[in-house]
Design an enzyme around this catalytic site. Sequence first.
Site, mmCIF file in Angstrom:
data_model
loop_
_atom_site.group_PDB
_atom_site.id
_atom_site.type_symbol
_atom_site.label_atom_id
_atom_site.label_comp_id
_atom_site.label_asym_id
_atom_site.label_seq_id
_atom_site.Cartn_x
_atom_site.Cartn_y
_atom_site.Cartn_z
ATOM 1 N N PRO A 2 0.837 -1.208 0.000
ATOM 2 C CG PRO A 2 -0.680 -1.521 1.727
ATOM 3 C CD PRO A 2 0.602 -2.045 1.161
ATOM 4 C CD GLU A 3 3.145 3.378 -4.142
ATOM 5 O OE1 GLU A 3 3.211 4.593 -4.370
ATOM 6 O OE2 GLU A 3 3.505 2.520 -4.952
ATOM 7 C CG HIS A 104 -3.273 -14.822 7.609
ATOM 8 N ND1 HIS A 104 -2.140 -15.429 8.101
ATOM 9 C CD2 HIS A 104 -3.607 -15.498 6.485
ATOM 10 C CE1 HIS A 104 -1.814 -16.450 7.289
ATOM 11 N NE2 HIS A 104 -2.688 -16.503 6.308
ATOM 12 N NE ARG A 123 4.739 -11.219 1.661
ATOM 13 C CZ ARG A 123 5.426 -10.713 0.651
ATOM 14 N NH1 ARG A 123 4.788 -10.072 -0.304
ATOM 15 N NH2 ARG A 123 6.729 -10.840 0.598
ATOM 16 C CE LYS A 166 19.273 12.618 -2.795
ATOM 17 N NZ LYS A 166 19.212 13.565 -1.699
#
Length: 293
Positions: A2-3, A104, A123, A166
Amino acid sequence: MPELPEVETVRRGLQPVMEGAKIVKAEARRADLRFPFQPDFVARLQGQVVTGLGRRAKYLMADLASGDVLLMHLGMSGSFRVIKPNDEKSPGEFHYPRGKDSSHDHVLFRMSSGADIVFNDPRRFGYMKVIARNALEDEPLLRGLGPEPLGNEFDAAMLAQSCAGKKTSLKAALLDQRVVAGLGNIYVCEALHRSHLSPRRIAATLATRKEEPTDHAKRLVGAIHAVLNDAIKAGGSSLRDHRQTTGELGYFQHSFKVYDREGEPCKTPGCGGIVKRFTQNGRSTFWCPKCQK
Ligand SMILES: [Zn+2]
């Protein structure tokens, strides 16, 4: 994984059942997720009213009346399910379907609002931690996080300053949580495509010699805002849709422009290019070589 938009959607889904409600009962059904639960995890939650539910980068932060904050991270596969009598939904389930296997279900919050909030994580890369609000600044998990991409302080000038000098690629710079917090592979690919910038471009090109933002930096910040806001809007509409229908929240498929579209035509109007994929810093980058320079 998920973002930010998914986490924000989860926050908006949990807010109505958490904010203002008391955690009548808290349960951690195993000793650990990604990290062990604190020995006093349950004791510090139980009986506490949640005064607010916020977000920082990909962390959900529930403010408790005691002055503690419950920090929650979804990890790779974590999801929440809200169970009310005769109703069940999973906020934020659109690109990432939630785990269906109740073995889970690792954490439960029974709220005085009548809802059970269940955290499922096959997980177990997710984590939860209770921290005193006045110790948040020293919290290692949060320290070093860059600006919120949708916050007021994140603008082209700030991005240019962090990228000045950078030599890394633009893709790597945007994935660096110190530069901007909460962006992951999907939305970085999408934002670069929307701003027509190559993921291979050197990050330093966002700044002039005086570290002023170039037009590229301005375009990129606009694209990051647009991509995230669109995704949050889509997540929000998936929440709304659910309320109008019955059963489980639908599997929402984002309308990605490049992500996961290798070999398909570019969606930039008039471009005619084909989306390509290559591995960059160990992860798949999707882009259009024709309109991203
Ligand atoms: Zn293109």
